[in-house]
Enzyme design. Structure first.
Site, PDB file in Angstrom:
ATOM      1  N   CYS A 210       3.363   8.312   1.742  1.00  0.00           N
ATOM      2  CA  CYS A 210       3.779   7.274   2.685  1.00  0.00           C
ATOM      3  C   CYS A 210       3.966   5.994   1.872  1.00  0.00           C
ATOM      4  O   CYS A 210       3.031   5.554   1.192  1.00  0.00           O
ATOM      5  CB  CYS A 210       2.690   7.106   3.741  1.00  0.00           C
ATOM      6  SG  CYS A 210       3.043   5.781   4.895  1.00  0.00           S
TER       7      CYS A 210
ATOM      8  N   CYS B 217      -0.511  -4.311  15.008  1.00  0.00           N
ATOM      9  CA  CYS B 217      -0.404  -3.826  13.630  1.00  0.00           C
ATOM     10  C   CYS B 217      -0.950  -4.851  12.637  1.00  0.00           C
ATOM     11  O   CYS B 217      -0.636  -6.040  12.726  1.00  0.00           O
ATOM     12  CB  CYS B 217       1.067  -3.527  13.341  1.00  0.00           C
ATOM     13  SG  CYS B 217       1.462  -3.356  11.608  1.00  0.00           S
TER      14      CYS B 217
ATOM     15  N   CYS C 258       4.720  -6.799  15.427  1.00  0.00           N
ATOM     16  CA  CYS C 258       4.109  -5.945  16.460  1.00  0.00           C
ATOM     17  C   CYS C 258       2.623  -6.335  16.552  1.00  0.00           C
ATOM     18  O   CYS C 258       1.919  -6.305  15.537  1.00  0.00           O
ATOM     19  CB  CYS C 258       4.242  -4.462  16.088  1.00  0.00           C
ATOM     20  SG  CYS C 258       5.960  -3.985  15.762  1.00  0.00           S
TER      21      CYS C 258
ATOM     22  N   CYS D 230       5.543  -7.750   6.851  1.00  0.00           N
ATOM     23  CA  CYS D 230       6.584  -7.305   7.784  1.00  0.00           C
ATOM     24  C   CYS D 230       6.898  -8.433   8.749  1.00  0.00           C
ATOM     25  O   CYS D 230       5.995  -9.159   9.170  1.00  0.00           O
ATOM     26  CB  CYS D 230       6.122  -6.063   8.549  1.00  0.00           C
ATOM     27  SG  CYS D 230       7.398  -5.413   9.665  1.00  0.00           S
TER      28      CYS D 230
ATOM     29  N   GLU E 151       0.827  -1.213   0.000  1.00  0.00           N
ATOM     30  CA  GLU E 151       0.000   0.000   0.000  1.00  0.00           C
ATOM     31  C   GLU E 151       0.859   1.260   0.000  1.00  0.00           C
ATOM     32  O   GLU E 151       1.957   1.262   0.563  1.00  0.00           O
ATOM     33  CB  GLU E 151      -0.854   0.049   1.274  1.00  0.00           C
ATOM     34  CG  GLU E 151      -1.699  -1.172   1.490  1.00  0.00           C
ATOM     35  CD  GLU E 151      -2.300  -1.217   2.896  1.00  0.00           C
ATOM     36  OE1 GLU E 151      -3.013  -2.180   3.172  1.00  0.00           O
ATOM     37  OE2 GLU E 151      -2.042  -0.301   3.701  1.00  0.00           O
TER      38      GLU E 151
ATOM     39  N   CYS F  97      -1.362   1.113   8.248  1.00  0.00           N
ATOM     40  CA  CYS F  97      -0.624   0.295   7.303  1.00  0.00           C
ATOM     41  C   CYS F  97      -1.041  -1.166   7.383  1.00  0.00           C
ATOM     42  O   CYS F  97      -1.205  -1.729   8.444  1.00  0.00           O
ATOM     43  CB  CYS F  97       0.876   0.461   7.509  1.00  0.00           C
ATOM     44  SG  CYS F  97       1.657  -0.716   8.573  1.00  0.00           S
TER      45      CYS F  97
END
Ligand code: SF4
Length: 383
Positions: free
Chosen positions: A129, A143, A140, A136, A116, A375
């Site tokens: 951004c 997220c 975390c 990822c 994105e 995100c």
């Protein structure tokens, strides 16, 4: 953490630092150095001067389709499209909000991975951004991207293409407010930028290189974020690129940060803050501390005080806080997650406490909430 506080989810995915070697994207002009571009055109049997001509089309005119470069022979355009300007990103969905001033794009990469980017136009600047990894590996728990794990690193050109697309739309007047330019790039989309170090640094170099060999955006307008990969922060300190470093801290104490930002188990709060401080001293750039405020998790008054304590560095000016700025972010909630946004009054008290110590703090706006702008949310919905 005291017993009255809500315990965060401790079920964590393993950290992934090395991306799986899959789906390597095709080589693109924006992956190459200026010298390599000259060599590439010569290898294709073209004279040297073509390299500048191609760069002008791509970086200056923001046109990524060789078929539209009518100052080149047709056969050459086909060859260029195949060998040096392959299509890297295909838009799957484009969503806009804030009267068209915020635009989020979900992209499909050549191997089907989804990433994105978000363009946000403000009165005095326009920010892109960008994502640096598909997924990822930092896990975390609050997220959306972290929940899906890491698919792969993006190439430098895949990163640059996100900026080129936004810059082109803005210049073409497709964003309300008239034609404009992108002047802020933040590496805060999907991925941990410093876990994909080489491609991110190559992309930054291309973004800040003056036209026609790059996009000519000032390094002062570029922010690279990290959850605190200390060796990579040190390496970035030595690059001689005066970009802003944003350290996503989210907790001032190791006990809580170990659960919110699992990489803290490898490099703790003190080590990450020390590396960020060093970065500010060498580059003379103020570091941003990112802190997503989560209700009853990290938003207590005592944590505001502790945050001020861990950031204070004697001799750095402004009561010990001249080197740093805190960006507080009302959490972008992920549907179904136990992590929710702090109460308004708790956020106000958190800011008040930081400011009363002399620490510069800003509450970030929550642009694009209604289009899943946190995100990874859009990609998670799509897949
Ligand atoms: S918050 Fe950033 S580093 Fe953590 S999992 Fe999400 S994308 Fe990765």
């Amino acid at each position: 953490m005291n017993s009255e506080e809500t315990a965060p989810d401790r079920r964590q995915l393993p950290l992934v630092f090395d991306a799986p070697k899959r789906g390597k994207p095709p080589k693109h002009w924006a992956d190459l150095s200026v010298d390599d571009r000259v060599q590439a055109v010569q290898t294709m049997g073209m004279p040297k001067f073509r390299a500048q001509q191609l760069s002008r089309h791509y970086f200056e005119h923001l046109n990524n389709d060789p078929q539209e470069w009518t100052d080149l022979p047709g056969a050459l355009r086909d060859e260029l499209a195949e060998q040096l300007f392959p299509r890297l990103l295909d838009p799957v969905r484009r969503l806009s909000t804030d009267k068209g001033m915020t635009q989020k794009t979900l992209w499909r990469l050549h191997d089907g991975a989804l990433v994105e980017s978000v363009l946000m136009r403000y009165p005095k600047r326009t920010t892109m951004c960008v994502s640096s990894q598909a997924g990822c590996g930092m896990a975390c728990p609050f997220c959306a991207t972290g929940k899906g794990g890491l698919q792969r690193n993006m190439s430098a050109a895949e990163i640059v293409e996100q900026v080129v697309d936004g810059a082109r739309a803005l210049r073409a007047g497709e964003i309300p407010g008239g034609a404009g330019r992108v002047n802020n790039i933040v590496f805060m989309g999907m991925g941990e930028p410093l876990a994909n170090y080489k491609a991110v640094v190559d992309a930054v170099r291309t973004i800040v290189t003056p036209e026609p060999n790059g996009l000519g955006i000032s390094a002062r307008g570029v922010t690279v974020s990290t959850v605190g990969l200390v060796p990579a922060i040190r390496k970035l300190t030595e690059e001689g690129l005066p970009v802003t470093l944003a350290l996503s801290l989210h907790a001032p104490d190791d006990e809580l940060r170990d659960t919110l930002v699992p990489v803290n188990n490898r490099w703790n709060v003190a080590e990450a803050v020390d590396a960020a401080y060093e970065y500010s001293q060498v580059t003379k750039r103020r570091v941003s501390i990112e802190y997503a405020l989560m209700r009853d998790i990290n938003d207590q008054a005592h944590r505001a005080d502790l945050l001020a304590d861990v950031l204070r560095r004697k001799g750095s000016g402004a009561r010990g806080y001249g080197w740093v700025h805190v960006n507080l972010i009302p959490l972008n909630e992920v549907p179904g997650s136990e992590f929710t946004r702090s109460r308004t009054e708790d956020m106000a008290e958190f800011v008040r406490r930081l400011e009363s110590r002399g620490l510069a703090a800003t509450m970030r706006d929550t642009r694009g909430d209604e289009i899943d702008a946190a995100c990874g949310q859009l990609a998670a919905t799509e897949s």
